[in-house]
Enzyme design. Structure first.
Site, PDB file in Angstrom:
ATOM      1  N   MET A  17       0.840  -1.226  -0.106  1.00  0.00           N
ATOM      2  CA  MET A  17      -0.005  -0.188  -0.147  1.00  0.00           C
ATOM      3  C   MET A  17       0.914   1.209   0.015  1.00  0.00           C
ATOM      4  O   MET A  17       1.777   1.445   0.882  1.00  0.00           O
ATOM      5  CB  MET A  17      -0.834   0.092   1.271  1.00  0.00           C
ATOM      6  CG  MET A  17      -1.886  -1.151   1.074  1.00  0.00           C
ATOM      7  SD  MET A  17      -3.183  -1.349   2.588  1.00  0.00           S
ATOM      8  CE  MET A  17      -1.726  -1.832   4.043  1.00  0.00           C
ATOM      9  N   GLN A  70       6.884  -4.638  -4.903  1.00  0.00           N
ATOM     10  CA  GLN A  70       5.846  -4.552  -5.916  1.00  0.00           C
ATOM     11  C   GLN A  70       6.086  -3.310  -6.739  1.00  0.00           C
ATOM     12  O   GLN A  70       6.537  -2.367  -6.301  1.00  0.00           O
ATOM     13  CB  GLN A  70       4.604  -4.371  -5.128  1.00  0.00           C
ATOM     14  CG  GLN A  70       3.214  -4.133  -6.363  1.00  0.00           C
ATOM     15  CD  GLN A  70       1.797  -3.802  -5.950  1.00  0.00           C
ATOM     16  OE1 GLN A  70       1.731  -2.662  -5.593  1.00  0.00           O
ATOM     17  NE2 GLN A  70       1.263  -4.740  -5.674  1.00  0.00           N
ATOM     18  N   CYS A 100      -4.417  -1.796  -8.889  1.00  0.00           N
ATOM     19  CA  CYS A 100      -4.416  -0.547  -8.198  1.00  0.00           C
ATOM     20  C   CYS A 100      -5.425   0.244  -8.752  1.00  0.00           C
ATOM     21  O   CYS A 100      -5.567   0.429 -10.212  1.00  0.00           O
ATOM     22  CB  CYS A 100      -3.191   0.272  -8.235  1.00  0.00           C
ATOM     23  SG  CYS A 100      -3.248   1.982  -7.715  1.00  0.00           S
ATOM     24  N   LYS A 139      -0.569  -9.393  -8.568  1.00  0.00           N
ATOM     25  CA  LYS A 139      -1.913  -8.793  -7.716  1.00  0.00           C
ATOM     26  C   LYS A 139      -2.867  -8.181  -8.885  1.00  0.00           C
ATOM     27  O   LYS A 139      -2.600  -7.269  -9.501  1.00  0.00           O
ATOM     28  CB  LYS A 139      -1.458  -7.912  -6.677  1.00  0.00           C
ATOM     29  CG  LYS A 139      -2.871  -7.615  -5.638  1.00  0.00           C
ATOM     30  CD  LYS A 139      -2.117  -6.875  -4.456  1.00  0.00           C
ATOM     31  CE  LYS A 139      -3.214  -6.707  -3.536  1.00  0.00           C
ATOM     32  NZ  LYS A 139      -4.457  -5.820  -3.779  1.00  0.00           N
TER      33      LYS A 139
END
Length: 320
Positions: A17, A70, A100, A139
């Site tokens: 995040m 990431q 995202c 992801k």
């Protein structure tokens, strides 16, 4: 579970995040039971690699456990090069962001915008997997919107490319963080592919984590917003999944974790950035420890790390 050559000792992961999962927070969550933590999203644009923000995100010294980084971008060669650079800096797992929902990311054809271009997804994954000798994970969300859910197609592309594990946030990009996570989609992916699947979305309690694992068959769960001001959630989840016991830390124990986090954060960022970045984290802690308190306003007016620590220690004494 295993990701590539790595044996993961806990089925609870910390989500990547931006602005949250910096090194101090990752270290704390690892100490409390997170089996794997992911860095903040790194842009693959080489123009920003030399900024102070990127320097701090590339700081992988003193990590606890496996160092997973990431990255986000849209150009296969650029993403592959960024993956190689991060591995050179110490990354042991590379995670590719295709989930995202932020407009500023999607405008650059990165994040969940890539779900609209399956052929580009395949080229990106092939490029990164072939560029590095560490496990590459992915992801995603379930699709761009409710009429364009292609999570099964993307999962099969990922498996064919050699992706080592797939995290699925159970919402479309259009949903942002609204509504309920669709665990049935995660279950469908788990039944369709052989690689490890990590379930993400709305997991905020030990029982919810167990229910999601049982229903979806996922290999692990990933915690995002549920960890804000609650890093001890990882300890609660790990204990419950391993023993069935519910643990509840005392107020004093939680306060000590808050103090440790803020002290580490101050040390990591230094005086000028440290006190500013601490404000949001303390705000989340206060929502858990002293909801409705006026202390947040007082704390946000402080303009030095020393003042912040004195104020926090005084607060802790008052609520013990």
């Amino acid at each position: 579970m295993r990701i590539g050559q790595y044996e993961i000792n806990s089925r609870i992961f910390l989500a990547p995040m931006a602005g949250i999962t910096d090194q101090p927070f990752r270290r704390l969550c690892s100490q409390l039971g997170a089996g794997l933590t992911f860095s903040e999203m790194m842009s693959t644009n080489p123009d920003v690699w030399h900024t102070e923000k990127s320097r701090l995100r590339l700081a992988h010294h003193a990590e606890i456990g496996i160092n997973a980084v990431q990255i986000a971008g849209s150009e296969p060669t650029e993403i592959a090069e960024a993956a190689k650079i991060n591995v050179a800096y110490g990354a042991q797992i590379i995670d590719i962001n295709m989930g995202c929902p932020a407009k500023k990311v999607n405008k650059k054809m990165a994040g969940s915008a890539l779900l609209r271009e399956p052929q580009l997804v395949a080229r990106i994954l092939d490029a990164v997997v072939n560029a590095v000798d560490v496990p590459v994970t992915l992801k995603i969300r379930t699709g761009w919107d409710k009429t364009h859910k292609n999570f099964l197609q993307i999962a099969k592309i990922a498996e064919k490319a050699g992706i080592s594990a797939l995290t699925i946030h159970g919402r479309t990009r259009d949903c942002l963080f609204n509504g309920q996570a669709e665990y049935e989609s995660i279950k469908a992916v788990k039944q369709a592919v052989f690689m490890p699947i990590i379930a993400n979305g709305d997991i905020t309690s030990p029982q919810k984590a167990k229910d999601v694992l049982d229903y979806t068959g996922a290999d692990a769960v990933m915690i995002g917003r549920g960890s804000f001001g609650r890093p001890w959630l990882f300890q609660e989840l790990k204990q419950f999944l391993e023993t069935g016991d519910i643990i509840d830390l005392s107020i004093d124990e939680k306060c000590q974790l808050m103090l440790k986090h803020i002290e580490d954060l101050h040390h990591f960022y230094g005086e000028q950035k440290g006190y500013r970045i601490a404000r949001k984290h303390v705000g989340w802690y206060l929502d858990q420890l002293t909801p409705g308190s006026n202390f947040k306003r007082t704390f946000n007016a402080l303009s030095s790390t020393t003042e912040q620590l004195i104020a926090l220690k005084d607060l802790v004494k008052s609520i013990r």
